[in-house]
Design a protein around this motif. Structure first.
Motif, PDB file in Angstrom:
ATOM      1  N   LYS A  82       0.800  -1.223   0.000  1.00  0.00           N
ATOM      2  CA  LYS A  82       0.000   0.000   0.000  1.00  0.00           C
ATOM      3  C   LYS A  82       0.838   1.280   0.000  1.00  0.00           C
ATOM      4  O   LYS A  82       0.381   2.319  -0.440  1.00  0.00           O
ATOM      5  CB  LYS A  82      -0.974   0.009   1.169  1.00  0.00           C
ATOM      6  CG  LYS A  82      -0.323   0.154   2.525  1.00  0.00           C
ATOM      7  CD  LYS A  82      -1.348   0.238   3.622  1.00  0.00           C
ATOM      8  CE  LYS A  82      -0.660   0.463   4.952  1.00  0.00           C
ATOM      9  NZ  LYS A  82      -1.599   0.749   6.003  1.00  0.00           N
ATOM     10  N   ASP A  83       2.068   1.220   0.477  1.00  0.00           N
ATOM     11  CA  ASP A  83       2.897   2.425   0.546  1.00  0.00           C
ATOM     12  C   ASP A  83       3.451   2.881  -0.794  1.00  0.00           C
ATOM     13  O   ASP A  83       3.943   3.999  -0.907  1.00  0.00           O
ATOM     14  CB  ASP A  83       4.064   2.213   1.515  1.00  0.00           C
ATOM     15  CG  ASP A  83       3.585   2.070   2.948  1.00  0.00           C
ATOM     16  OD1 ASP A  83       2.452   2.503   3.247  1.00  0.00           O
ATOM     17  OD2 ASP A  83       4.338   1.525   3.765  1.00  0.00           O
ATOM     18  N   ASN A  84       3.407   2.007  -1.813  1.00  0.00           N
ATOM     19  CA  ASN A  84       3.960   2.426  -3.096  1.00  0.00           C
ATOM     20  C   ASN A  84       2.927   2.413  -4.225  1.00  0.00           C
ATOM     21  O   ASN A  84       3.285   2.398  -5.390  1.00  0.00           O
ATOM     22  CB  ASN A  84       5.190   1.590  -3.473  1.00  0.00           C
ATOM     23  CG  ASN A  84       4.847   0.185  -3.908  1.00  0.00           C
ATOM     24  OD1 ASN A  84       3.733  -0.288  -3.712  1.00  0.00           O
ATOM     25  ND2 ASN A  84       5.801  -0.500  -4.515  1.00  0.00           N
ATOM     26  N   VAL A  85       1.661   2.463  -3.884  1.00  0.00           N
ATOM     27  CA  VAL A  85       0.593   2.480  -4.893  1.00  0.00           C
ATOM     28  C   VAL A  85       0.133   3.913  -5.122  1.00  0.00           C
ATOM     29  O   VAL A  85      -0.063   4.663  -4.169  1.00  0.00           O
ATOM     30  CB  VAL A  85      -0.611   1.614  -4.457  1.00  0.00           C
ATOM     31  CG1 VAL A  85      -1.751   1.743  -5.438  1.00  0.00           C
ATOM     32  CG2 VAL A  85      -0.197   0.170  -4.322  1.00  0.00           C
ATOM     33  N   GLN A  86      -0.011   4.254  -6.381  1.00  0.00           N
ATOM     34  CA  GLN A  86      -0.529   5.569  -6.749  1.00  0.00           C
ATOM     35  C   GLN A  86      -1.780   5.372  -7.596  1.00  0.00           C
ATOM     36  O   GLN A  86      -1.784   4.565  -8.520  1.00  0.00           O
ATOM     37  CB  GLN A  86       0.511   6.355  -7.537  1.00  0.00           C
ATOM     38  CG  GLN A  86       1.759   6.653  -6.731  1.00  0.00           C
ATOM     39  CD  GLN A  86       2.799   7.327  -7.574  1.00  0.00           C
ATOM     40  OE1 GLN A  86       3.254   6.799  -8.559  1.00  0.00           O
ATOM     41  NE2 GLN A  86       3.167   8.541  -7.176  1.00  0.00           N
ATOM     42  N   GLN A  87      -2.833   6.126  -7.285  1.00  0.00           N
ATOM     43  CA  GLN A  87      -4.089   6.010  -8.017  1.00  0.00           C
ATOM     44  C   GLN A  87      -4.187   7.097  -9.076  1.00  0.00           C
ATOM     45  O   GLN A  87      -3.788   8.240  -8.872  1.00  0.00           O
ATOM     46  CB  GLN A  87      -5.282   6.129  -7.063  1.00  0.00           C
ATOM     47  CG  GLN A  87      -6.609   5.916  -7.760  1.00  0.00           C
ATOM     48  CD  GLN A  87      -7.790   5.922  -6.807  1.00  0.00           C
ATOM     49  OE1 GLN A  87      -7.630   5.924  -5.597  1.00  0.00           O
ATOM     50  NE2 GLN A  87      -8.975   5.919  -7.361  1.00  0.00           N
TER      51      GLN A  87
END
Length: 115
Positions: free
Chosen positions: A29-34
């Motif tokens: 979750k810390d490296n996901v960009q939407q």
């Protein structure tokens, strides 16, 4: 708006793009960009964490998901504040004044550029 995401693969260090139904197992979750649903003036998709240059008097903007909405973290004349992110031309979902120049993961040095 379609739900699209990107994350940097830990082994290859390359950005991988995926939808909400096909999230890879290695994603943290810390490296996901939407994807924001908005493109820049050159047609490039704008993601959470992107750094943008503008035709305005701002040195740069950072896109951030905050308080339930995508927002610009603005840096004007030494003042930091947030502005809601709306496409300039609603029917086109395009920000005609902004251009993606990097992101907070790959280009943190851009955050020190005040010119």
């Amino acid at each position: 708006m379609e739900f699209r995401f990107r994350a940097k693969h830990p082994a290859t260090k390359r950005w991988m793009y995926f939808g909400i139904k096909n999230v890879p197992l290695w994603v943290e979750k810390d490296n996901v960009q939407q994807y924001t649903g908005v493109v820049d003036k050159k047609g490039n998709p704008i993601f959470d964490g992107d750094i943008l240059s503008t035709d305005l008097s701002r040195p740069y903007l950072v896109v951030e998901f905050r308080n339930g909405a995508f927002m610009y973290q603005c840096h004007d004349s030494g003042k930091d504040y947030y502005d809601i992110m709306f496409p300039v031309e609603v029917e086109h979902d395009q920000d005609a004044f902004a251009e993606v120049i990097g992101n907070i993961f790959d280009n943190p040095e851009l955050l020190n550029n005040e010119s």
